[in-house]
Each structure stands twice: as C-alpha cells, then as structure tokens.
Design a protein around this motif. Structure first.
Motif, PDB file in Angstrom:
ATOM      1  N   GLY A  58     -14.216  35.136  10.010  1.00  9.86           N
ATOM      2  CA  GLY A  58     -13.351  34.790   9.331  1.00  9.86           C
ATOM      3  C   GLY A  58     -12.073  34.024   9.903  1.00  9.86           C
ATOM      4  N   TYR A  59     -11.948  34.204  11.354  1.00  9.26           N
ATOM      5  CA  TYR A  59     -11.038  33.270  12.053  1.00  9.26           C
ATOM      6  C   TYR A  59     -11.589  31.637  11.898  1.00  9.26           C
ATOM      7  CZ  TYR A  59      -7.370  31.722  15.107  1.00  9.26           C
ATOM      8  OH  TYR A  59      -6.479  30.936  15.557  1.00  9.26           O
ATOM      9  N   LYS A  60     -12.772  31.707  12.080  1.00 12.50           N
ATOM     10  CA  LYS A  60     -13.409  30.148  12.008  1.00 12.50           C
ATOM     11  C   LYS A  60     -13.306  29.700  10.561  1.00 12.50           C
ATOM     12  CE  LYS A  60     -17.649  27.970  13.309  1.00 12.50           C
ATOM     13  NZ  LYS A  60     -19.231  28.169  13.390  1.00 12.50           N
ATOM     14  N   THR A  61     -13.287  30.515   9.670  1.00 14.10           N
ATOM     15  CA  THR A  61     -13.116  30.049   8.112  1.00 14.10           C
ATOM     16  C   THR A  61     -11.856  29.838   7.935  1.00 14.10           C
ATOM     17  OG1 THR A  61     -15.017  31.454   7.558  1.00 14.10           O
ATOM     18  CG2 THR A  61     -13.454  30.762   5.766  1.00 14.10           C
ATOM     19  N   LEU A  62     -10.930  30.589   8.582  1.00 10.46           N
ATOM     20  CA  LEU A  62      -9.509  30.329   8.331  1.00 10.46           C
ATOM     21  C   LEU A  62      -9.114  29.093   9.092  1.00 10.46           C
ATOM     22  CD1 LEU A  62      -6.458  31.220   7.654  1.00 10.46           C
ATOM     23  CD2 LEU A  62      -6.411  32.338   9.913  1.00 10.46           C
ATOM     24  N   GLN A  63      -9.647  28.605  10.178  1.00  8.37           N
ATOM     25  CA  GLN A  63      -9.426  27.476  10.573  1.00  8.37           C
ATOM     26  C   GLN A  63      -9.935  26.073   9.772  1.00  8.37           C
ATOM     27  OE1 GLN A  63     -11.078  28.282  14.478  1.00  8.37           O
ATOM     28  NE2 GLN A  63      -9.317  28.042  15.481  1.00  8.37           N
ATOM     29  N   ALA A  64     -10.989  26.245   9.482  1.00  4.22           N
ATOM     30  CA  ALA A  64     -11.712  25.271   8.612  1.00  4.22           C
ATOM     31  C   ALA A  64     -10.743  25.194   7.274  1.00  4.22           C
ATOM     32  CB  ALA A  64     -13.028  25.598   8.352  1.00  4.22           C
ATOM     33  N   LEU A  65     -10.446  26.172   6.664  1.00  2.00           N
ATOM     34  CA  LEU A  65      -9.653  25.950   5.449  1.00  2.00           C
ATOM     35  C   LEU A  65      -8.142  25.457   5.663  1.00  2.00           C
ATOM     36  CD1 LEU A  65     -10.272  29.599   3.888  1.00  2.00           C
ATOM     37  CD2 LEU A  65     -10.925  27.405   2.865  1.00  2.00           C
ATOM     38  N   SER A  66      -7.609  25.858   7.121  1.00  2.00           N
ATOM     39  CA  SER A  66      -6.174  25.310   7.206  1.00  2.00           C
ATOM     40  C   SER A  66      -6.558  23.991   7.302  1.00  2.00           C
ATOM     41  CB  SER A  66      -5.891  25.958   8.498  1.00  2.00           C
ATOM     42  OG  SER A  66      -5.624  27.374   8.385  1.00  2.00           O
ATOM     43  N   ASP A  67      -7.410  23.403   8.130  1.00  2.00           N
ATOM     44  CA  ASP A  67      -7.949  21.963   8.056  1.00  2.00           C
ATOM     45  C   ASP A  67      -8.011  21.148   6.767  1.00  2.00           C
ATOM     46  OD1 ASP A  67      -7.936  19.671   9.975  1.00  2.00           O
ATOM     47  OD2 ASP A  67      -9.983  19.764   9.641  1.00  2.00           O
ATOM     48  N   ALA A  68      -8.862  21.958   6.092  1.00  2.00           N
ATOM     49  CA  ALA A  68      -9.044  21.194   4.838  1.00  2.00           C
ATOM     50  C   ALA A  68      -7.759  21.155   3.920  1.00  2.00           C
ATOM     51  CB  ALA A  68      -9.948  22.165   3.877  1.00  2.00           C
ATOM     52  N   ILE A  69      -6.735  22.108   4.061  1.00  2.00           N
ATOM     53  CA  ILE A  69      -5.447  22.249   3.170  1.00  2.00           C
ATOM     54  C   ILE A  69      -4.604  20.911   4.030  1.00  2.00           C
ATOM     55  CG2 ILE A  69      -3.317  23.557   2.767  1.00  2.00           C
ATOM     56  CD1 ILE A  69      -5.462  26.099   2.579  1.00  2.00           C
ATOM     57  N   LEU A  70      -4.572  21.011   5.123  1.00  3.26           N
ATOM     58  CA  LEU A  70      -3.421  20.083   5.878  1.00  3.26           C
ATOM     59  C   LEU A  70      -4.155  19.472   6.866  1.00  3.26           C
ATOM     60  CD1 LEU A  70      -0.048  21.645   5.934  1.00  3.26           C
ATOM     61  CD2 LEU A  70      -0.562  19.192   5.190  1.00  3.26           C
ATOM     62  N   PRO A  71      -5.105  18.391   6.563  1.00  9.80           N
ATOM     63  CA  PRO A  71      -5.778  17.779   7.847  1.00  9.80           C
ATOM     64  C   PRO A  71      -4.985  16.822   8.489  1.00  9.80           C
ATOM     65  CG  PRO A  71      -6.394  16.623   5.534  1.00  9.80           C
ATOM     66  CD  PRO A  71      -5.391  17.820   5.343  1.00  9.80           C
ATOM     67  N   PRO A  72      -5.417  16.545   9.835  1.00 14.14           N
ATOM     68  CA  PRO A  72      -4.517  15.242  10.580  1.00 14.14           C
ATOM     69  C   PRO A  72      -4.344  14.099   9.734  1.00 14.14           C
ATOM     70  CG  PRO A  72      -6.462  16.054  11.534  1.00 14.14           C
ATOM     71  CD  PRO A  72      -6.348  16.948  10.405  1.00 14.14           C
ATOM     72  N   ASP A  73      -3.320  13.490   9.953  1.00 11.15           N
ATOM     73  CA  ASP A  73      -3.329  12.045   9.502  1.00 11.15           C
ATOM     74  C   ASP A  73      -2.631  11.144  10.721  1.00 11.15           C
ATOM     75  OD1 ASP A  73      -0.531  12.520   9.404  1.00 11.15           O
ATOM     76  OD2 ASP A  73      -0.482  12.259   7.286  1.00 11.15           O
ATOM     77  N   ALA A  74      -2.316   9.787  10.203  1.00 10.64           N
ATOM     78  CA  ALA A  74      -1.987   8.977  11.163  1.00 10.64           C
ATOM     79  C   ALA A  74      -0.754   9.218  11.571  1.00 10.64           C
ATOM     80  CB  ALA A  74      -2.091   7.501  10.484  1.00 10.64           C
ATOM     81  N   ASP A  75       0.180  10.016  11.087  1.00  6.92           N
ATOM     82  CA  ASP A  75       1.389  10.246  11.385  1.00  6.92           C
ATOM     83  C   ASP A  75       1.605  11.486  12.391  1.00  6.92           C
ATOM     84  OD1 ASP A  75       2.641   7.967  10.103  1.00  6.92           O
ATOM     85  OD2 ASP A  75       2.567   9.416   8.022  1.00  6.92           O
ATOM     86  N   SER A  76       0.682  12.521  11.980  1.00 13.49           N
ATOM     87  CA  SER A  76       0.833  13.788  12.563  1.00 13.49           C
ATOM     88  C   SER A  76      -0.285  14.377  12.880  1.00 13.49           C
ATOM     89  CB  SER A  76       1.671  14.760  11.841  1.00 13.49           C
ATOM     90  OG  SER A  76       1.908  15.818  12.348  1.00 13.49           O
ATOM     91  N   GLY A  77      -0.415  15.628  13.603  1.00  8.44           N
ATOM     92  CA  GLY A  77      -1.698  16.417  13.801  1.00  8.44           C
ATOM     93  C   GLY A  77      -1.624  17.262  12.562  1.00  8.44           C
ATOM     94  N   GLY A  78      -2.668  18.241  12.278  1.00  7.57           N
ATOM     95  CA  GLY A  78      -3.039  18.869  11.166  1.00  7.57           C
ATOM     96  C   GLY A  78      -2.336  20.421  11.430  1.00  7.57           C
ATOM     97  N   ALA A  79      -2.950  21.260  10.194  1.00  5.15           N
ATOM     98  CA  ALA A  79      -2.421  22.724  10.456  1.00  5.15           C
ATOM     99  C   ALA A  79      -3.039  23.335  11.708  1.00  5.15           C
ATOM    100  CB  ALA A  79      -2.815  23.197   9.130  1.00  5.15           C
ATOM    101  N   VAL A  80      -4.142  23.104  12.151  1.00  9.90           N
ATOM    102  CA  VAL A  80      -4.946  23.661  13.187  1.00  9.90           C
ATOM    103  C   VAL A  80      -3.953  23.241  14.439  1.00  9.90           C
ATOM    104  CG1 VAL A  80      -6.890  23.767  14.572  1.00  9.90           C
ATOM    105  CG2 VAL A  80      -7.112  23.753  11.994  1.00  9.90           C
TER     106      VAL A  80
END
Length: 196
Positions: A58-80
């Motif tokens: 469940g925690y691994k799924t939560l991490q993957a979902l968080s990354d899908a919702i707010l992935p890192p971009d050129a300006d900042s890291g992501g939700a993870v």
C-alpha cells in the motif's frame, strides 16, 4: 492521465495558493501540516521513515500515485521528494476517516486492476495505470458510470492530500516562492518621478 505534468502542477499550485491565502488547507490545518512535516523530518534524521498506516504494498502504491499526481519537473522535485507519501501515511495513521477514504480507494484500485489485468495497480504497465487513473481523475466519468462515483471521490481526496503534503513541505514552499512574514530593514520611500 492525459494532462501534461507542468499544466497539472500549475493548476495545483494556483489552487493551493488560493487556499493557503485563506489559512485553510484542503484536508488539514496549516499548523497540523507543519507539525507533521517536523515529525517526519525528525524520524528521517534518526533513520528511514517507517510507514504507520499502509502496509508495504500500500505504501509503495501511495508513493507511485503521489509521483503520478505531482511528478518532479525542471523547477522542483515532486511529491515523493517533498515527503507527501510520509505526510499522508502519518496523518492517516491518526484519523479513521482518512484511513477509510484512502484505504477504500487503494482497495478499489487493486481490485479493479486485478480483475481487469490480473495484477494490482503497482504491478501494471504504465499504460494500464494511466488508463485506470484516467477513469477516476474526471468527475464527468461518473455521469456515464455511476459505480465510479466513490473511486472518483477517493482519488480527488488523495490528489488534494498529495497537494497539501507537497505544498506544505520545504521544497513545496520554496516552489511557491513564499518567503514568510518579513520586515523591511529600511523604507526608502517612493522613487523620484522624472520631470516633477
């Protein structure tokens, strides 16, 4: 999801800024968010974070979902990187309503993927994961399939929680450009107007 990460991030940023301006976050008060981030930082300083509510999958799924919702971009890291999964897990461990909403959504997600693809969401291909998330990311999908109402509400709750976790973290606050309450060391007045 079909939206590109930058557009989605910009939308979430503007939503969070307007909510933060009213001193009320979407899921929890700002003071509670700050306290949660400090508790997580203290635990990480003493070693790795240990999930308190979610089991390992469940925690691994939560991490993957968080990354899908707010992935890192050129300006900042992501939700993870911002610690959103730890933030969500910690707060969910203390609140039975969060447990029911998030746990129910993850159970639906895995049951639907197992029924459709023969494996839980975390083990699906990126295309399969996106297909499922596209179904629950838009409220209009419930108009055609009312059985999606609860999963859509669960995903919306998770999406708000991820945004709260990210935008109340150090990197999220830095991303917003918030500098806090500061005072002026001097006030030079208005600049001279030419010709006056």
């Amino acid at each position: 999801m079909t939206l590109d990460p930058v557009s989605r991030r910009a939308v979430l940023k503007s939503l969070t800024m307007s909510v933060a301006a009213g001193s009320v976050l979407r899921v929890i008060p700002a003071q509670a968010a700050e306290h949660a981030h400090h508790a997580i930082e203290a635990e990480k300083a003493a070693g790795a974070y240990t999930p308190k509510f979610f089991d390992a999958q469940g925690y691994k799924t939560l991490q993957a979902l968080s990354d899908a919702i707010l992935p890192p971009d050129a300006d900042s890291g992501g939700a993870v990187e911002g610690g959103a999964p730890e933030f969500i897990d910690l707060l969910a461990s203390e609140n039975t309503e969060y447990q029911a909403e998030l746990g129910g959504f993850l159970r639906w997600l895995d049951a639907t993927c197992t029924s459709r693809y023969g494996k839980p969401w975390i083990d699906c291909t990126k295309g399969q994961q996106t297909e499922i998330l596209d179904q629950v990311a838009y409220r209009k999908n419930a108009e055609q399939d009312p059985s999606l109402e609860k999963p859509i509400a669960g995903f919306a709750f998770l999406r708000n929680f991820v945004a709260d976790g990210f935008f109340t973290s150090k990197i999220g606050i830095r991303y917003l450009g918030y500098k806090g309450n500061t005072y002026l060391t001097e006030f030079p007045g208005c600049p001279p107007v030419p010709g006056v």
